[in-house]
Design an enzyme around this catalytic site. Structure first.
Site, PDB file in Angstrom:
ATOM      1  N   TYR A  92       5.107  22.507  34.387  1.00 20.04           N
ATOM      2  CA  TYR A  92       6.073  22.953  33.439  1.00 20.04           C
ATOM      3  C   TYR A  92       7.059  23.860  33.989  1.00 20.04           C
ATOM      4  CZ  TYR A  92       8.076  22.554  28.589  1.00 20.04           C
ATOM      5  OH  TYR A  92       8.524  22.146  27.513  1.00 20.04           O
ATOM      6  N   ASP A 207       3.218  27.549  19.150  1.00 16.91           N
ATOM      7  CA  ASP A 207       4.003  26.418  18.405  1.00 16.91           C
ATOM      8  C   ASP A 207       3.283  25.315  18.143  1.00 16.91           C
ATOM      9  OD1 ASP A 207       3.940  25.190  20.890  1.00 16.91           O
ATOM     10  OD2 ASP A 207       5.944  25.513  21.424  1.00 16.91           O
ATOM     11  N   CYS A 208       3.770  24.373  17.829  1.00 21.17           N
ATOM     12  CA  CYS A 208       2.685  23.325  17.499  1.00 21.17           C
ATOM     13  C   CYS A 208       1.948  22.447  18.379  1.00 21.17           C
ATOM     14  CB  CYS A 208       3.553  22.138  16.529  1.00 21.17           C
ATOM     15  SG  CYS A 208       4.610  20.894  17.356  1.00 21.17           S
ATOM     16  N   SER A 209       2.622  22.511  19.611  1.00 23.95           N
ATOM     17  CA  SER A 209       1.981  21.687  20.833  1.00 23.95           C
ATOM     18  C   SER A 209       1.251  22.631  21.610  1.00 23.95           C
ATOM     19  CB  SER A 209       3.097  20.911  21.570  1.00 23.95           C
ATOM     20  OG  SER A 209       4.005  21.786  22.003  1.00 23.95           O
ATOM     21  N   ALA A 227       4.332  17.881  22.842  1.00 24.80           N
ATOM     22  CA  ALA A 227       3.990  17.154  21.873  1.00 24.80           C
ATOM     23  C   ALA A 227       4.318  15.521  22.345  1.00 24.80           C
ATOM     24  CB  ALA A 227       4.475  17.131  20.362  1.00 24.80           C
ATOM     25  N   HIS A 261       6.532  16.586  16.238  1.00 23.39           N
ATOM     26  CA  HIS A 261       5.598  17.648  15.690  1.00 23.39           C
ATOM     27  C   HIS A 261       4.087  16.926  15.967  1.00 23.39           C
ATOM     28  CE1 HIS A 261       3.963  21.012  13.415  1.00 23.39           C
ATOM     29  NE2 HIS A 261       3.255  20.028  12.688  1.00 23.39           N
ATOM     30  N   HIS A 273      -2.554  22.732  11.616  1.00 24.78           N
ATOM     31  CA  HIS A 273      -1.232  22.760  12.420  1.00 24.78           C
ATOM     32  C   HIS A 273      -0.599  24.132  12.321  1.00 24.78           C
ATOM     33  CE1 HIS A 273       2.192  21.633   9.422  1.00 24.78           C
ATOM     34  NE2 HIS A 273       1.194  22.083   8.865  1.00 24.78           N
TER      35      HIS A 273
END
Length: 307
Positions: A92, A207-209, A227, A261, A273
């Site tokens: 990343y 965060d979600c991921s 995600a 998401h 989540h």
């Protein structure tokens, strides 16, 4: 010379550019980082800005290695090998203040025993018993010595002590046991009520991921960071055959558009989540929600570990 750059703050926020941080973000780019104070100082609007103004990409934990590819005005452009991404095949990308990194010549995280923080957080103490910083869940550090109630660990800037109650020790990073779907759910349940943070990859906020990534990591699986990438890897699961611990993906245009998401299937038609800015990690039934309409895919990263 095998020189490495290691994160030397409890959690380093990875910015989109060296000029992304705002005046209000000063506590996030200092060393030591004042992560709680930074988050407490953000309003709903300034938290939302981390996403809407494309300021933040991800985060990295104390002791994680980054590859420095460029430097500018006291900042380092980095790649994070531990966070697979379609943005760069090496890992990343983003920017971190150079002050938050430390050069290390003998950082042997891949060889020898490691201590993994399994509590929500753990205080790192100096060898003279002074508290140095609060470390996040899933921080991994090389073990130097096991003492009665302490583990002596190597840190990017020396040595430290962590209570044995807050960590698990494994003979190597590769020996972290692989959990099953229920283990992934169980890991995530510990963070119910934790406020969402865009780009969040620590127990100060996910965060979600980042949440799904970390709960898989806690169970021995390295999965993509975002995600959209998570939805392309792992094992494809038919939506009528999902099991607890499977990752569920949601797309705009009632499931036909772009994935935006991810959640963890909880069982009994429910999802665990980290929803969005202003909300906290929760378990909700899917039926009758926007998520029911947007559900478009499921992936399994866990293995059935039961004998």
């Amino acid at each position: 010379m095998n020189e490495k750059w290691i994160v030397n703050v409890s959690v380093a926020t990875v910015w989109t550019s060296y000029d992304s941080p705002r005046e209000i973000d000063k506590k996030a780019i200092s060393n030591p980082v004042e992560i709680d104070e930074w988050l407490d100082g953000l309003s709903y609007e300034t938290r939302l800005g981390l996403h809407n103004q494309n300021l933040v990409q991800t985060q990295v934990l104390f002791g994680q290695e980054v590859i420095v590819t460029n430097e500018k005005d006291g900042w380092a452009e980095v790649i994070i090998p531990d966070q697979p991404s379609s943005k760069d095949e090496r890992g990343y990308p983003g920017w971190i203040p150079k002050d938050q990194l430390q050069r290390q010549h003998d950082w042997k995280i891949s060889q020898g025993p490691v201590a993994v923080i399994t509590a929500k957080s753990a205080t790192l103490f100096s060898e003279s018993d002074e508290p140095l910083m609060e470390l996040s869940y899933q921080t991994v550090l090389p073990v130097v010595q096991e003492l009665d109630h302490w583990v002596k660990v190597k840190t990017p800037s020396g040595f430290g002590l962590i209570s044995t109650e807050r960590v698990k020790i494994f003979q190597s990073k590769d020996e972290i046991p692989k959990g099953n779907g229920h283990d992934i759910v169980l890991a995530g349940e510990a963070f119910l009520g934790l406020p969402y943070l865009w780009g969040g990859m620590s127990s100060f906020g996910y965060d979600c991921s980042g949440f799904s990534y970390t709960m898989c990591k806690a169970n021995g699986y390295t999965i993509p960071r975002d995600a959209s990438d998570q939805a392309k890897a792992g094992k494809r699961v038919e939506l009528e055959k999902i099991e607890p611990g499977d990752l569920l993906f949601f797309a705009y245009e009632e499931g036909k558009g772009r994935i935006h998401h991810v959640g963890i299937y909880y069982g009994n038609g429910k999802m665990l989540h980290s929803p969005k800015t202003g909300k906290s990690i929760e378990v909700i039934p899917l039926q009758g929600t926007i998520y029911e309409k947007e559900l478009c895919a499921a992936r399994r990263y866990w293995q059935d570990t039961e004998e």
